[in-house]
Design a protein around this motif. Structure first.
Motif, PDB file in Angstrom:
ATOM      1  N   GLU A   1       0.837  -1.203   0.000  1.00  0.00           N
ATOM      2  CA  GLU A   1       0.000   0.000   0.000  1.00  0.00           C
ATOM      3  C   GLU A   1       0.872   1.254   0.000  1.00  0.00           C
ATOM      4  N   GLU A   2       1.961   1.255   0.769  1.00  0.00           N
ATOM      5  CA  GLU A   2       2.875   2.390   0.776  1.00  0.00           C
ATOM      6  C   GLU A   2       3.515   2.569  -0.603  1.00  0.00           C
ATOM      7  N   PHE A   3       3.876   1.480  -1.233  1.00  0.00           N
ATOM      8  CA  PHE A   3       4.478   1.538  -2.560  1.00  0.00           C
ATOM      9  C   PHE A   3       3.506   2.140  -3.568  1.00  0.00           C
ATOM     10  N   SER A   4       2.243   1.698  -3.529  1.00  0.00           N
ATOM     11  CA  SER A   4       1.268   2.212  -4.492  1.00  0.00           C
ATOM     12  C   SER A   4       0.982   3.687  -4.247  1.00  0.00           C
ATOM     13  N   SER A   5       0.933   4.127  -2.987  1.00  0.00           N
ATOM     14  CA  SER A   5       0.690   5.554  -2.738  1.00  0.00           C
ATOM     15  C   SER A   5       1.867   6.394  -3.198  1.00  0.00           C
ATOM     16  N   THR A   6       3.089   5.868  -3.073  1.00  0.00           N
ATOM     17  CA  THR A   6       4.268   6.591  -3.532  1.00  0.00           C
ATOM     18  C   THR A   6       4.282   6.697  -5.053  1.00  0.00           C
ATOM     19  N   THR A   7       3.969   5.618  -5.741  1.00  0.00           N
ATOM     20  CA  THR A   7       3.935   5.664  -7.217  1.00  0.00           C
ATOM     21  C   THR A   7       2.828   6.569  -7.699  1.00  0.00           C
TER      22      THR A   7
END
Length: 164
Positions: A150-156
């Motif tokens: 989830e953190e990765f998707s929000s960063t992208t």
């Protein structure tokens, strides 16, 4: 007009909203000989209240209790007898397995065997619970990894939104 007033008072009486004076009016009305037929069912109740109001309790009520010392001594003696009985019963019981009779020893061994069987079956059940506990810890690790995703998707999303 009087009948309407009585019916209103009865309705208030059934709802518990009458005063003592209004209840006295109802008792007086139902103590008469002639009561309308649709109100006849209330007459015995209010007549009972009139009779019951005149009753008085005439017996004396003792406010102190009479203590009888013999009951105290009887209770002390009963406790003493019980204590002696328990003491002598405990002194006659066998202290070790060697003091048991053959029938008592056989019953003891069968009980130990049955409890051992129950214990082994309970141990098998706890093994299954350990496997379930292991699966639970793996599930917890998976949910932690999902939070990283989830953190990765929000960063992208931030990266791609800033380029637009």
């Amino acid at each position: 007009m009087v009948l309407n007033n009585i019916e209103k008072l009865l309705e208030k009486y059934e709802n518990g909203e009458t005063s003592l004076k209004e209840e006295q009016q109802l008792r007086h009305y139902f103590s008469q000989e002639t009561v309308p037929p649709h109100l006849e069912m209330y007459k015995p109740m209010f007549e009972y209240f009139l009779v019951n109001q005149e009753e008085q309790f005439t017996k004396d009520v003792p406010l102190t209790t009479k203590s009888n010392p013999i009951y105290k001594w009887i209770s002390v003696a009963a406790v003493a007898v019980l204590m002696f009985g328990i003491y002598f019963q405990m002194s006659n019981t066998p202290k070790t397995i060697e003091d048991l009779s053959p029938n008592e020893l056989m019953a003891y061994n069968q009980t130990v065997e049955a409890l051992g069987l129950v214990s082994s079956q309970l141990s098998k059940g706890t093994e299954n619970m350990l496997a379930l506990n292991l699966m639970s810890s793996n599930f917890n690790k998976g949910t932690e990894n999902m939070s990283y995703l989830e953190e990765f998707s929000s960063t992208t999303n931030k990266i791609f939104n800033t380029n637009n």
